[in-house]
Design a protein around this motif. Sequence first.
Motif, PDB file in Angstrom:
ATOM      1  N   THR A 117       0.850  -1.189   0.000  1.00 36.40           N
ATOM      2  CA  THR A 117       0.000   0.000   0.000  1.00 36.40           C
ATOM      3  C   THR A 117       0.887   1.241   0.000  1.00 36.40           C
ATOM      4  OG1 THR A 117      -1.816  -1.113   1.154  1.00 36.40           O
ATOM      5  CG2 THR A 117      -1.765   1.292   1.294  1.00 36.40           C
ATOM      6  N   TRP A 118       0.491   2.224  -0.790  1.00 36.59           N
ATOM      7  CA  TRP A 118       1.240   3.472  -0.898  1.00 36.59           C
ATOM      8  C   TRP A 118       0.296   4.657  -0.776  1.00 36.59           C
ATOM      9  CZ3 TRP A 118       2.338  -0.983  -3.284  1.00 36.59           C
ATOM     10  CH2 TRP A 118       3.660  -1.436  -3.265  1.00 36.59           C
ATOM     11  N   HIS A 119       0.798   5.735  -0.215  1.00 30.50           N
ATOM     12  CA  HIS A 119       0.069   7.004  -0.186  1.00 30.50           C
ATOM     13  C   HIS A 119       0.613   7.852  -1.323  1.00 30.50           C
ATOM     14  CE1 HIS A 119      -1.967  10.577   1.291  1.00 30.50           C
ATOM     15  NE2 HIS A 119      -0.828  11.229   1.150  1.00 30.50           N
ATOM     16  N   ASP A 120      -0.259   8.174  -2.272  1.00 27.33           N
ATOM     17  CA  ASP A 120       0.174   8.959  -3.421  1.00 27.33           C
ATOM     18  C   ASP A 120       0.199  10.442  -3.056  1.00 27.33           C
ATOM     19  OD1 ASP A 120       0.794   9.827  -6.040  1.00 27.33           O
ATOM     20  OD2 ASP A 120      -1.335  10.155  -6.441  1.00 27.33           O
ATOM     21  N   ALA A 121       1.400  11.005  -2.998  1.00 25.49           N
ATOM     22  CA  ALA A 121       1.533  12.406  -2.597  1.00 25.49           C
ATOM     23  C   ALA A 121       0.901  13.356  -3.606  1.00 25.49           C
ATOM     24  CB  ALA A 121       3.019  12.755  -2.427  1.00 25.49           C
ATOM     25  N   TYR A 122       0.873  12.978  -4.877  1.00 27.22           N
ATOM     26  CA  TYR A 122       0.363  13.878  -5.911  1.00 27.22           C
ATOM     27  C   TYR A 122      -1.150  14.065  -5.839  1.00 27.22           C
ATOM     28  CZ  TYR A 122       4.933  13.836  -8.272  1.00 27.22           C
ATOM     29  OH  TYR A 122       6.265  13.990  -8.589  1.00 27.22           O
ATOM     30  N   THR A 123      -1.881  12.999  -5.486  1.00 22.14           N
ATOM     31  CA  THR A 123      -3.340  13.079  -5.453  1.00 22.14           C
ATOM     32  C   THR A 123      -3.918  12.972  -4.052  1.00 22.14           C
ATOM     33  OG1 THR A 123      -3.628  10.685  -5.686  1.00 22.14           O
ATOM     34  CG2 THR A 123      -3.436  11.971  -7.727  1.00 22.14           C
ATOM     35  N   GLY A 124      -3.152  12.437  -3.099  1.00 23.71           N
ATOM     36  CA  GLY A 124      -3.649  12.207  -1.756  1.00 23.71           C
ATOM     37  C   GLY A 124      -4.373  10.874  -1.605  1.00 23.71           C
ATOM     38  N   GLY A 185      -0.027  11.887 -16.763  1.00 22.52           N
ATOM     39  CA  GLY A 185      -0.577  13.204 -17.028  1.00 22.52           C
ATOM     40  C   GLY A 185       0.443  14.309 -16.797  1.00 22.52           C
ATOM     41  N   LYS A 186       1.313  14.108 -15.826  1.00 27.15           N
ATOM     42  CA  LYS A 186       2.379  15.080 -15.581  1.00 27.15           C
ATOM     43  C   LYS A 186       3.351  15.126 -16.751  1.00 27.15           C
ATOM     44  CE  LYS A 186       6.503  15.820 -12.751  1.00 27.15           C
ATOM     45  NZ  LYS A 186       7.439  15.195 -11.787  1.00 27.15           N
ATOM     46  N   GLY A 187       3.693  13.955 -17.282  1.00 25.71           N
ATOM     47  CA  GLY A 187       4.606  13.897 -18.416  1.00 25.71           C
ATOM     48  C   GLY A 187       5.919  14.596 -18.124  1.00 25.71           C
ATOM     49  N   ASP A 188       6.320  15.472 -19.015  1.00 29.80           N
ATOM     50  CA  ASP A 188       7.573  16.213 -18.869  1.00 29.80           C
ATOM     51  C   ASP A 188       7.345  17.625 -18.362  1.00 29.80           C
ATOM     52  OD1 ASP A 188       9.026  14.025 -19.891  1.00 29.80           O
ATOM     53  OD2 ASP A 188       8.576  14.648 -21.926  1.00 29.80           O
ATOM     54  N   GLY A 189       6.160  17.884 -17.806  1.00 31.43           N
ATOM     55  CA  GLY A 189       5.817  19.231 -17.397  1.00 31.43           C
ATOM     56  C   GLY A 189       6.614  19.738 -16.209  1.00 31.43           C
ATOM     57  N   ASP A 190       7.003  21.008 -16.267  1.00 30.55           N
ATOM     58  CA  ASP A 190       7.636  21.657 -15.123  1.00 30.55           C
ATOM     59  C   ASP A 190       6.541  22.340 -14.305  1.00 30.55           C
ATOM     60  OD1 ASP A 190       6.930  24.005 -16.419  1.00 30.55           O
ATOM     61  OD2 ASP A 190       8.965  24.763 -16.625  1.00 30.55           O
ATOM     62  N   PRO A 191       6.851  22.993 -13.177  1.00 23.33           N
ATOM     63  CA  PRO A 191       5.805  23.572 -12.339  1.00 23.33           C
ATOM     64  C   PRO A 191       4.956  24.644 -13.023  1.00 23.33           C
ATOM     65  CG  PRO A 191       7.789  23.271 -11.054  1.00 23.33           C
ATOM     66  CD  PRO A 191       8.156  22.991 -12.486  1.00 23.33           C
ATOM     67  N   ALA A 192       5.440  25.227 -14.110  1.00 23.13           N
ATOM     68  CA  ALA A 192       4.617  26.187 -14.848  1.00 23.13           C
ATOM     69  C   ALA A 192       3.554  25.483 -15.678  1.00 23.13           C
ATOM     70  CB  ALA A 192       5.500  27.043 -15.757  1.00 23.13           C
ATOM     71  N   ALA A 193       3.737  24.187 -15.920  1.00 25.26           N
ATOM     72  CA  ALA A 193       2.807  23.425 -16.749  1.00 25.26           C
ATOM     73  C   ALA A 193       1.997  22.414 -15.961  1.00 25.26           C
ATOM     74  CB  ALA A 193       3.578  22.697 -17.861  1.00 25.26           C
ATOM     75  N   TRP A 194       2.502  21.970 -14.811  1.00 23.47           N
ATOM     76  CA  TRP A 194       1.810  20.933 -14.036  1.00 23.47           C
ATOM     77  C   TRP A 194       2.149  21.102 -12.561  1.00 23.47           C
ATOM     78  CZ3 TRP A 194       2.866  17.151 -10.504  1.00 23.47           C
ATOM     79  CH2 TRP A 194       1.864  16.197 -10.280  1.00 23.47           C
ATOM     80  N   ARG A 195       1.114  20.896 -11.718  1.00 29.98           N
ATOM     81  CA  ARG A 195       1.310  20.928 -10.267  1.00 29.98           C
ATOM     82  C   ARG A 195       0.521  19.810  -9.617  1.00 29.98           C
ATOM     83  NH1 ARG A 195       0.883  27.373  -8.548  1.00 29.98           N
ATOM     84  NH2 ARG A 195       1.965  28.210 -10.378  1.00 29.98           N
ATOM     85  N   PRO A 196       1.009  19.272  -8.491  1.00 29.22           N
ATOM     86  CA  PRO A 196       0.228  18.276  -7.743  1.00 29.22           C
ATOM     87  C   PRO A 196      -0.887  18.968  -6.964  1.00 29.22           C
ATOM     88  CG  PRO A 196       2.207  18.819  -6.539  1.00 29.22           C
ATOM     89  CD  PRO A 196       2.286  19.574  -7.845  1.00 29.22           C
TER      90      PRO A 196
END
Length: 234
Positions: A117-124, A185-196
């Motif tokens: 079991t894992w807690h996904d930090a990106y989605t909670g 969905g994050k792909g190669d995005g940097d923080p200007a393009a994708w955030r958790p």
Amino acid sequence: MQQVRSVLAVAGLLSLSACANLQTPVAPDPGRPVTTPASAPSTVPPSGAASELARLSTVDRHPATPAYDRKAFGTAWADTDHNGCNQRDDVLLRDATPGTVRTQQQGRCDHDVLAGTWHDAYTGRTLTFTDLKDPRQAQAIQIDHVVPLAEAWVSGAAAWLPERRRAFATDLDELLAVDGPTNMGKGDGDPAAWRPRKAFQCQYAVRWIDTKSRWQLAVDASERRALQEMLGSC
């Protein structure tokens, strides 16, 4: 950075979404001792991250570099720390909820991860998997490069020697076990393009800045602004 997409990746995202959060309980391995890899990465305080960010050099958002090639970073999940296990299993074991992981011996590796079991930090979300030898389940939990390899490439890694690129690609402090479809969905995005999710944005920004600082990678102007915004949530 421009995200790299393919028809195959989109199709994979659609097929994985249904199995990304399997809730079947997993019994821990009752007796197998394992060699625990590096502990979860330590990070500098947000104030220190802000200072580190200010010291990072600036690069154009679309700098002139050779075309990105994943092969330039070496074999995926190579055992660069020579503990007998590849980096994927190292991160899965490190990031699993304590007491839930089930492992087996595979060759020299004493913690080939089978379930947990894992807690996904990106989605909670909580992610539980019963058989990581099943390709559907294995793809539904992925090991993310917090700073994607393609992003590192245009931020300075294109000029590195192959040995340094291989070390970056398997840096445990740069890797995180996360929800597979979200990672795609994050792909190669940097923080200007994708955030958790918002609750993780402070930690994410600190991790991103720490990685770029340790590896002497640059940031572009929009990336810097996005990181400053996320640090503001700390």
